[in-house]
Design an enzyme around this catalytic site. Structure first.
Site, PDB file in Angstrom:
ATOM      1  CE  LYS A  13      -1.952  -1.020   3.900  1.00 58.05           C
ATOM      2  NZ  LYS A  13      -1.240  -2.298   4.160  1.00 58.05           N
ATOM      3  NE  ARG A  88      -3.780  -1.137   9.624  1.00 54.46           N
ATOM      4  CZ  ARG A  88      -2.671  -0.533   9.196  1.00 54.46           C
ATOM      5  NH1 ARG A  88      -2.602   0.776   9.136  1.00 54.46           N
ATOM      6  NH2 ARG A  88      -1.631  -1.253   8.816  1.00 54.46           N
ATOM      7  NE  ARG A 127       7.273  -2.893   6.117  1.00 55.33           N
ATOM      8  CZ  ARG A 127       5.961  -2.692   6.194  1.00 55.33           C
ATOM      9  NH1 ARG A 127       5.342  -2.015   5.249  1.00 55.33           N
ATOM     10  NH2 ARG A 127       5.273  -3.170   7.205  1.00 55.33           N
ATOM     11  NE  ARG A 160       6.769  -0.707  10.345  1.00 51.74           N
ATOM     12  CZ  ARG A 160       5.656  -0.555   9.630  1.00 51.74           C
ATOM     13  NH1 ARG A 160       5.702   0.093   8.459  1.00 51.74           N
ATOM     14  NH2 ARG A 160       4.520  -1.041  10.046  1.00 51.74           N
ATOM     15  NE  ARG A 171       1.641  -4.863  11.426  1.00 54.59           N
ATOM     16  CZ  ARG A 171       2.505  -4.303  10.580  1.00 54.59           C
ATOM     17  NH1 ARG A 171       3.721  -4.764  10.463  1.00 54.59           N
ATOM     18  NH2 ARG A 171       2.123  -3.272   9.867  1.00 54.59           N
TER      19      ARG A 171
END
Ligand code: ADP
Ligand code: AMP
Length: 213
Positions: A13, A88, A127, A160, A171
């Site tokens: 996203k 969300r 990531r 992260r 998540r």
């Protein structure tokens, strides 16, 4: 043009929202980035948000909605924006719709970047994020020029806390329970557009551009 990016955590996203923002000259508004900036600056909001984020949970709607509405009320958002990571939950979407209706405005497109769960853990593990300017990389699919260093601002890149595998699973569960219902919500409004998020990021962007025109 007001655009919402939907999709699982790690679907791409943010990557696509940045490309849309540049091409269509609208600001990229990421609630995750706003929370991370608050954490970095040690604000009260940051302290509260961190409690939830580190566990892979959603920050409560009461905290999230206000920061989003304040952000989109700013001058640079008057010709539109691309929302990344908001809404969300269904209540977040309803608050946004209500606020826009009061202004005689509406969301134009909700773009769902579709990536199956199997691909997500690999995406998130690779990531690397710049907590200074918000740039995002992937060690294989979108590597920075110098390993571990942000191309844009030179800051050291990090994995992260919430991209560690245990938290990613949490998540994903939260996504399926609380966020995925938004796909049907926007489909019913007739503004849902689906793109295959498993292909190369430039091909995902081409599919989005053919929708936005
Ligand atoms: P989100 O904002 O949905 O959480 P990101 O845009 O940060 O996801 O993307 C998650 C990770 O996957 C990042 O490391 C990013 O560089 C990488 N990525 C994004 N899109 C693609 C793609 N189409 N193919 C491979 N990797 C991608
Ligand atoms: P993101 O950068 O979009 O992956 O968001 C990182 C984390 O910030 C999420 O896992 C949530 O804990 C929190 N967050 C971001 N946006 C929202 C939102 N709209 N509602 C609730 N929590 C959010």
């Amino acid at each position: 043009m007001k655009i919402i990016m939907l999709g699982a955590p790690g679907a791409g996203k943010g990557t696509q929202a940045k490309m849309i923002a540049e091409k269509y000259s609208v600001p990229h508004v990421s609630t995750g980035d706003i929370f991370r900036a608050n954490i970095k600056n040690g604000t009260e909001l940051g302290k509260q948000a961190k409690e939830y984020m580190d566990k892979g949970l959603l920050v409560p709607d009461e905290l999230t909605v206000k920061i989003l509405l304040d952000r989109v009320a700013q001058e640079d958002c008057k010709n539109g924006y691309v929302l990344d990571g908001f809404p969300r939950t269904i209540p977040q979407a309803e608050v946004l719709d209500k606020a826009l209706t009061e202004l005689g405005e509406k969301v134009d497109y909700a773009i769902d970047v579709d990536v199956p769960d199997e691909n997500i853990v690999n995406r998130m593990g690779g990531r690397r994020a710049c907590l200074k300017c918000g740039a995002t990389y992937h060690v294989v699919y979108n590597a920075p020029k110098t390993e571990g260093v942000c191309d844009v601002c030179g800051e050291k890149l990090v994995l992260r806390e919430d991209d560690k595998p245990e938290t990613v699973q949490k998540r994903l569960t939260v996504y399926h329970d609380q966020t995925q219902p938004l796909i049907e919500y926007y489909d019913k409004k007739g503004i849902l557009k689906e793109v295959d998020g498993t292909v190369d990021m430039n091909d995902v962007f081409a599919a989005i551009c053919s929708i936005l025109g």
